[in-house]
Design an enzyme around this catalytic site. Sequence first.
Site, PDB file in Angstrom:
ATOM      1  CB  ALA A  35      10.424  -2.292   0.697  1.00  0.00           C
ATOM      2  CB  SER A  83      18.586 -13.482  -9.140  1.00  0.00           C
ATOM      3  OG  SER A  83      19.749 -12.751  -9.397  1.00  0.00           O
ATOM      4  CE  LYS A 116      10.624 -11.415  -6.980  1.00  0.00           C
ATOM      5  NZ  LYS A 116      10.680 -11.562  -5.518  1.00  0.00           N
ATOM      6  NE  ARG A 137      19.430 -16.598  -6.038  1.00  0.00           N
ATOM      7  CZ  ARG A 137      18.202 -16.354  -6.459  1.00  0.00           C
ATOM      8  NH1 ARG A 137      17.850 -16.665  -7.665  1.00  0.00           N
ATOM      9  NH2 ARG A 137      17.328 -15.816  -5.648  1.00  0.00           N
ATOM     10  CD  GLU A 180      11.910 -18.388  -3.805  1.00  0.00           C
ATOM     11  OE1 GLU A 180      12.425 -18.720  -4.909  1.00  0.00           O
ATOM     12  OE2 GLU A 180      12.080 -17.280  -3.277  1.00  0.00           O
ATOM     13  CB  CYS A 416      -9.642  27.449  19.851  1.00  0.00           C
ATOM     14  SG  CYS A 416      -9.151  26.393  21.226  1.00  0.00           S
ATOM     15  CB  CYS A 436     -12.000  24.012  20.251  1.00  0.00           C
ATOM     16  SG  CYS A 436     -10.671  23.850  19.038  1.00  0.00           S
TER      17      CYS A 436
HETATM   18 ZN    ZN Z   1      -8.936  24.214  20.535  1.00  0.00          ZN
END
Ligand code: ZN
Length: 671
Positions: A35, A83, A116, A137, A180, A416, A436
């Site tokens: 990807a 493909s 798939k 393939r 596959e 802070c 804080c």
């Molecule tokens: Zn802080």
Amino acid sequence: MTHDQAAARIARLRDEINEYRYKYHVLNESIMSEAAADSLKHELSKLEEAYPDLITADSPTQRVAGAVLERLTAVAHQVRMTSLNDVFDRDEVEAWIGRISKLLGHTPKEFYAEMKFDGLAATLIYENGVFSRGLTRGDGLVGEDVTAGLRTMDTIPLRLRHHSGVAPSVYRDRFEVRGEVIIYKADFEKLNQRQEELGKPLFANPRNTAAGSIRQLDPRLVADRHLRFIAYELATEVDGVTRHQDKHELAKSVGFVIDQHSRVVSGIDQIMDFIDEWQDKRHDLPFATDGIVINVNDDADFERLGIVGKAPRGAVAFKYPAEQTTTILKDIMISIGRTGAATPFAVLEPVKVAGTTVGLATLHNESEIARKDIRIGDTIILQKAGDIIPEIVEPIVKLRDGSEKVFVMPKDCPVCGHKLAKRDDEAVWRCVNFDCPALERGRIVHFASKGAYDIEGMGEQTVDALLDAGLITDAADVFSLTVDQLLTVDRFAQKSAENLYNSIQARKSITLDRYIYALGIRHVGQQTARDLAAFFGSLDHFRQAKPHELDAVDGIGPVVSASLTDWLSSDRHRNFLAKLDKAGVVPQARKRPTGPLKGQSFVITGALSMGSRDMVGERLEALGATIQENVTKATTFLVVGDDPGGSKLTKAEKLGTKQLDEEALSRLLKA
Ligand code: ZN
């Protein structure tokens, strides 16, 4: 971007993509996910679109084929191995149907939708019904001979199974079936466990493992990897086979494993229903799948549509949203949590990953940034899996142009202004200013969170709104909120204000372990809170806990004990507990397991309308039942709600575990 800058970026992208491709296809190694590589290729083609004079014949965008490894024999395919073209959303599926309908002169009535598989495509040749040769393939025209490895796989019949419904030619002439080679996720994990025990390098992912294994020259090594072959296509014409679904059925008849989830669908709505149905459910499948293949079911139509480029027009692969992508890291900033921990996070060029747009990602801590060598300005690989928060996998170092900046941890709290401090025994910097605002906000969010008071409708945004309006200063103030006060805040209407008020009031009665966990004491997580509640039994005992008592609690070590003693002895905290008392918050001790359900174990899967799984679990526990995470032989009942997890159901069916629906469960709870 100037022409020169574009040329430089294009050159770097090409080098990186070529490197990736060589490692991935030729050596079966992965330097980044598919990807992520796709994302780089996408950027490259966009750039080449904008600067067409920079396109060269050797650019990865101009290439279609992968090279054949020299060590295996190259064999030409009799029928080309195509493909599929990818589609990514409903519009693209519709456009595809539109295109093929125009070419055919009619809209195909039926489509065949199937998983798939994410493995290695292979074709198996049978002569006189006997397996004679198997090829990968390769580039589609010429593949590699991997017969010896394929022969070792149980899922490949060495002789076609005889079936009376099958045309005699299948057993007599040359017969070619395609599919596959994959490895199941569980087998992959076992394989990696063994690699680890042997001190060998781990495999990157199931896809590469299947591909790498089938190319082993020693068939015994292949046999060891538990590979499987799933058939999905025939490369031979057979009498009586007129639809894609017939090919699956024939393959099954003669002894091949086929995808059992496939279905005949018609029209865009049914196609999208199938795709949507498997979007999440596919994660429960034993094998990895990143998409759905949609075929024109009628073979005559499929043949007429022909091939364009290297793909048939009659089928497409729907790819689920990429779970990895690349983007630019614009800045690194700091957030302050309830314990004061300063956590760096990434500000990203917003990008779509796994279906959502992501602009921020956690970076955990300073050393993580250093370890991954992430720099401001880097092109990074971003990953999102399921509900997990997005994460930066790594920077793509080769894409740097020298302008990237190394991150330096700031010295002061961004909220802070107090100096950040780091203890010698810790990796994190903290804001140590108890007052804080960031710490207080964090404490309130934690207090209302799922494992603590579980106040419905009081997420981070509501907490922010209540703090901004000055209606609360700490978590105990939550219990004195009135409906009228809530109505002064923009985000509330009468109904939502009443709902929040009611859910707050309902939580005044709370189990002791939740009460303790909600205090947000350092090192006291949910399990420790349960241990403490079980040991001390009541709030009074817990408040007066002495160090030697704490040391006696199972599962509590010196660090936790010291943290608790510290917390309980502070005036500030004593005041906070007094404030909860005054608000009427009364913790109930956890019931001992002596109720009517004693000795019975429950697993809950799916959503229940009577309350969250945790809440229902607590009601069962109060009656003496034990709650388990997963179905085992010891499980008495599996409670099945809406949208249950497939693996739990499968396990329960396998073990013959009794199942309860919500109605049966509520009868049990009332009994
Ligand atoms: Zn802080």
